[in-house]
Write a protein that holds these residues in place. Sequence first.
Motif, PDB file in Angstrom:
ATOM      1  N   TYR A  55       0.930   0.053   8.103  1.00  0.00           N
ATOM      2  CA  TYR A  55       1.224  -1.353   7.848  1.00  0.00           C
ATOM      3  C   TYR A  55       0.418  -1.868   6.660  1.00  0.00           C
ATOM      4  CZ  TYR A  55       1.342  -6.379   8.220  1.00  0.00           C
ATOM      5  OH  TYR A  55       1.468  -7.704   7.913  1.00  0.00           O
ATOM      6  N   ARG A  56      -0.859  -1.524   6.623  1.00  0.00           N
ATOM      7  CA  ARG A  56      -1.703  -2.019   5.536  1.00  0.00           C
ATOM      8  C   ARG A  56      -1.290  -1.425   4.196  1.00  0.00           C
ATOM      9  NH1 ARG A  56      -7.278  -1.945   9.081  1.00  0.00           N
ATOM     10  NH2 ARG A  56      -6.753  -3.829  10.242  1.00  0.00           N
ATOM     11  N   ALA A  57      -0.832  -0.191   4.181  1.00  0.00           N
ATOM     12  CA  ALA A  57      -0.350   0.417   2.942  1.00  0.00           C
ATOM     13  C   ALA A  57       0.923  -0.281   2.470  1.00  0.00           C
ATOM     14  CB  ALA A  57      -0.092   1.905   3.139  1.00  0.00           C
ATOM     15  N   ARG A  58       1.855  -0.547   3.394  1.00  0.00           N
ATOM     16  CA  ARG A  58       3.083  -1.268   3.031  1.00  0.00           C
ATOM     17  C   ARG A  58       2.768  -2.672   2.533  1.00  0.00           C
ATOM     18  NH1 ARG A  58       5.266   0.685   7.960  1.00  0.00           N
ATOM     19  NH2 ARG A  58       4.920  -1.389   8.821  1.00  0.00           N
ATOM     20  N   GLU A  59       1.851  -3.340   3.212  1.00  0.00           N
ATOM     21  CA  GLU A  59       1.481  -4.693   2.828  1.00  0.00           C
ATOM     22  C   GLU A  59       0.842  -4.699   1.438  1.00  0.00           C
ATOM     23  OE1 GLU A  59       1.382  -8.809   3.567  1.00  0.00           O
ATOM     24  OE2 GLU A  59       2.462  -7.162   4.489  1.00  0.00           O
ATOM     25  N   GLN A  60       0.007  -3.708   1.156  1.00  0.00           N
ATOM     26  CA  GLN A  60      -0.623  -3.605  -0.157  1.00  0.00           C
ATOM     27  C   GLN A  60       0.424  -3.413  -1.251  1.00  0.00           C
ATOM     28  OE1 GLN A  60      -3.824  -4.126  -0.615  1.00  0.00           O
ATOM     29  NE2 GLN A  60      -3.749  -3.807  -2.794  1.00  0.00           N
ATOM     30  N   LEU A  63       2.295  -6.719  -1.818  1.00  0.00           N
ATOM     31  CA  LEU A  63       1.499  -7.673  -2.579  1.00  0.00           C
ATOM     32  C   LEU A  63       1.426  -7.285  -4.056  1.00  0.00           C
ATOM     33  CD1 LEU A  63      -1.411  -8.375  -0.083  1.00  0.00           C
ATOM     34  CD2 LEU A  63       0.462  -9.911  -0.715  1.00  0.00           C
ATOM     35  N   GLN A  64       1.301  -5.992  -4.343  1.00  0.00           N
ATOM     36  CA  GLN A  64       1.281  -5.542  -5.731  1.00  0.00           C
ATOM     37  C   GLN A  64       2.609  -5.847  -6.410  1.00  0.00           C
ATOM     38  OE1 GLN A  64       0.272  -1.425  -5.469  1.00  0.00           O
ATOM     39  NE2 GLN A  64      -1.920  -1.811  -5.237  1.00  0.00           N
ATOM     40  N   PHE A  65       3.712  -5.631  -5.701  1.00  0.00           N
ATOM     41  CA  PHE A  65       5.031  -5.928  -6.247  1.00  0.00           C
ATOM     42  C   PHE A  65       5.156  -7.424  -6.535  1.00  0.00           C
ATOM     43  CE2 PHE A  65       9.462  -7.226  -5.590  1.00  0.00           C
ATOM     44  CZ  PHE A  65      10.062  -6.480  -6.593  1.00  0.00           C
ATOM     45  N   GLN A  66       4.705  -8.266  -5.630  1.00  0.00           N
ATOM     46  CA  GLN A  66       4.775  -9.706  -5.844  1.00  0.00           C
ATOM     47  C   GLN A  66       3.939 -10.124  -7.049  1.00  0.00           C
ATOM     48  OE1 GLN A  66       3.585 -11.490  -2.142  1.00  0.00           O
ATOM     49  NE2 GLN A  66       5.700 -11.522  -1.373  1.00  0.00           N
TER      50      GLN A  66
END
Length: 80
Positions: A55-60, A63-66
């Motif tokens: 989950y934290r990898a996907r969230e990271q 956020l980078q994409f945003q």
Amino acid sequence: MLNFYIPDWLYERLPLLYAAAGLCAMLFLQGGFAKFSGLVLCATAALVWSQRRQYRAREQKRLQFQRRQRRRHTNNTQWV
């Protein structure tokens, strides 16, 4: 739905507590059910740790994409 708060320090250590309880059950308790319960606790610890990591990898990545999208949008803005 239950609405309660777990402090961050406890939340982050729960998989470690699950694994420690599982190992203690397997090492110090007698009987097949104790060994099975310890194994289940250790497996749960591994699963929780793995799910949090994914989950934290996907969230990271999200956020980078945003951030990239925001930078791209602000760089392409033309003022008239």
